[in-house]
Motif scaffolding. Structure first.
Motif, short mmCIF file in Angstrom:
data_model
loop_
_atom_site.label_atom_id
_atom_site.label_comp_id
_atom_site.label_asym_id
_atom_site.label_seq_id
_atom_site.Cartn_x
_atom_site.Cartn_y
_atom_site.Cartn_z
N ASP A 27 33.26 17.44 -41.01
CA ASP A 27 34.53 16.71 -40.90
C ASP A 27 34.96 16.59 -39.44
O ASP A 27 35.45 15.53 -39.01
CB ASP A 27 35.62 17.41 -41.71
N SER A 28 34.78 17.66 -38.67
CA SER A 28 35.11 17.60 -37.25
C SER A 28 34.20 16.62 -36.53
O SER A 28 34.64 15.83 -35.68
CB SER A 28 34.99 18.99 -36.63
N ALA A 31 35.34 13.12 -37.23
CA ALA A 31 36.52 12.75 -36.45
C ALA A 31 36.13 12.42 -35.01
O ALA A 31 36.66 11.47 -34.41
CB ALA A 31 37.54 13.88 -36.49
N ASP A 34 34.49 9.03 -35.05
CA ASP A 34 35.51 7.99 -35.20
C ASP A 34 36.11 7.63 -33.85
O ASP A 34 36.33 6.45 -33.54
CB ASP A 34 36.62 8.47 -36.14
N ARG A 321 40.82 14.33 -28.53
CA ARG A 321 40.29 13.01 -28.92
C ARG A 321 41.16 11.84 -28.46
O ARG A 321 41.08 10.75 -29.03
CB ARG A 321 40.07 12.93 -30.44
#
Length: 420
Positions: A27-28, A31, A34, A321
């Motif tokens: 999941d990290s 992200a 993304d 991010r």
């Protein structure tokens, strides 16, 4: 029509840096990817840490390989292609070598038959795991592994250029066996071009693998001597791209600017965007450029200790991010259509003998002459002294005049030497 230049980034995970392989969190990773895809980039270069993936010569951890494939699949979902570096090797001032090559098991990375067998098995395994993924570009043998073969490394694995020839052939063959037909290559830091006793040579860089890779860092003396906004600093990446072409047997061999960054404090944060824009613009003026892959995606967390200070701020994005100004510069470049650059018709003659590499290094005669020509608007490339009179070679590359460094650096001498 030549293919469009690729724009990508070297992926540095925002959580745990490359130690994220020890606590892999998909999941990290998603992200992070993304935030990279949002910039309009088209590929990432990723770094499995060798001792984490192959902790014993006879053990390549299946779970680690599965996690690498999961990362590649997550990248594909976001429209990102993936290049994988195998032998890590060296990253951001830290060495990552498996225990079966060090101390009580000390064996030469480039010449020991058992080590070489282990390395080949590892590269073949990673390549094979990704061979059926459409977004898999190919393997890079390792990240700047030449730094292990000579000084200034404190404990180098010495080898001759002939032994490195054999090693590179074996490693690239292993990549091809695992994933036939992909773009497999090797990549070194700039001592290959600049250091006279480095056994990894310019000829190897420009002739082995499917593309020539160059890594451009102006902390090598360029920015210290000339300043961040100087012609040498803003054209250093373009210099390495054009310098590499002198040794290529294929006159149209593509060159990948695989690492380039804006290192503080030599390039202060408030000037990083301008430096990035100049570097990218000048590199795009090099014919045959395969792509530009920025170092790096995300800043290193301040929660991690002992990195050189500059490593904490090299990201296009912050550790949480958020895109920086340099991210916007690279994103703008990635989204534009770039015209095909005209041939570089003036070639600076460079020594074919690897012993002459100091002339190519910062403030060497070839280096100084290249940037004198650049400042004069000549758009130079390079040619080996052994090919400077080869009219077929010159014609194939679009070169119409050659010049030596001595001619350029002699004030009273006009530097142009025409060729038919």
């Amino acid at each position: 029509m030549p293919p469009a230049v690729r724009f990508g980034v070297n992926y540095t995970p925002s959580e745990g840096w490359f130690h994220h392989w020890l606590d892999f969190d998909l999941d990290s990773v998603r992200a992070d990817l993304d935030s990279i895809a949002a910039l309009g980039l088209d590929h990432v270069r990723v770094f499995p840490l060798w001792p984490y993936f192959q902790p014993n010569r006879a053990l390549i951890r299946p779970r680690a390989v599965e996690q690498l494939v999961a990362l590649a699949d997550a990248a594909a979902e976001r429209g990102l292609d993936v290049n994988v570096d195998g032998l890590q090797g060296h990253l951001s001032s830290f060495d990552f070598l498996p225990a079966w090559t060090r101390t009580w098991h000390r064996r030469n990375l480039f010449t020991d038959p058992e080590v070489i067998d282990g390395q080949a098995a590892y590269l073949r395994t990673l390549a094979a795991a990704l061979a059926d993924r459409p977004n898999f570009i190919g393997m890079t043998v390792g990240n700047e592994v030449n730094q292990f073969s000579a000084g200034p490394h404190p404990d180098p694995d010495r080898a001759t250029p002939e032994q490195i020839d054999t090693w590179l052939e074996r490693m690239l063959a292993a990549c091809e066996e695992g994933a036939p037909g992909r773009l497999h290559l090797h990549a070194e830091y700039d001592a290959t071009w600049y250091q006279h006793d480095m056994p990894f040579t310019p000829a190897q860089a420009a002739r082995y693998g499917g593309v020539t890779a160059v890594h451009s860092w102006v902390f090598n003396g360029t920015a210290q001597r000339h300043g961040r906004a100087s012609v040498p600093s803003e054209h250093h990446a373009a210099y390495l791209v054009e310098l590499s072409k002198a040794w290529a047997d294929d006159p149209h061999r593509p060159v990948w600017l695989q690492e380039v960054g804006a290192p503080a404090p030599l390039v202060p944060a408030e000037h990083a965007a301008a430096f990035t824009e100049a570097t990218v613009t000048n590199a795009l003026d090099c014919p045959g450029l395969w792509g530009i892959t920025w170092w790096c995606s995300h800043d290193v967390s301040r929660g991690l200790a002992d990195f050189p200070e500059l490593e904490y701020s090299l990201g296009l994005l912050t550790n949480d991010r958020r895109p920086k100004d340099i991210a916007r510069v690279l994103a703008d470049a990635a989204r534009r259509t770039h015209p095909t650059p005209a041939p570089r018709t003036t070639a600076l003659v460079v020594p074919a003998d690897p012993e002459g590499r100091t002339a190519l290094a910062p403030d060497g005669t070839v280096y100084d002459a290249f940037f004198r020509l650049t400042a004069d608007g000549a758009r130079p490339t390079t040619v080996l002294d052994t090919r400077a009179a080869d009219t077929d070679h010159l014609r194939a590359r679009g070169i119409t005049e050659t010049v030596t460094a001595e001619q350029v650096l002699t004030p009273q001498h006009r530097w142009s030497t025409p060729h038919a």
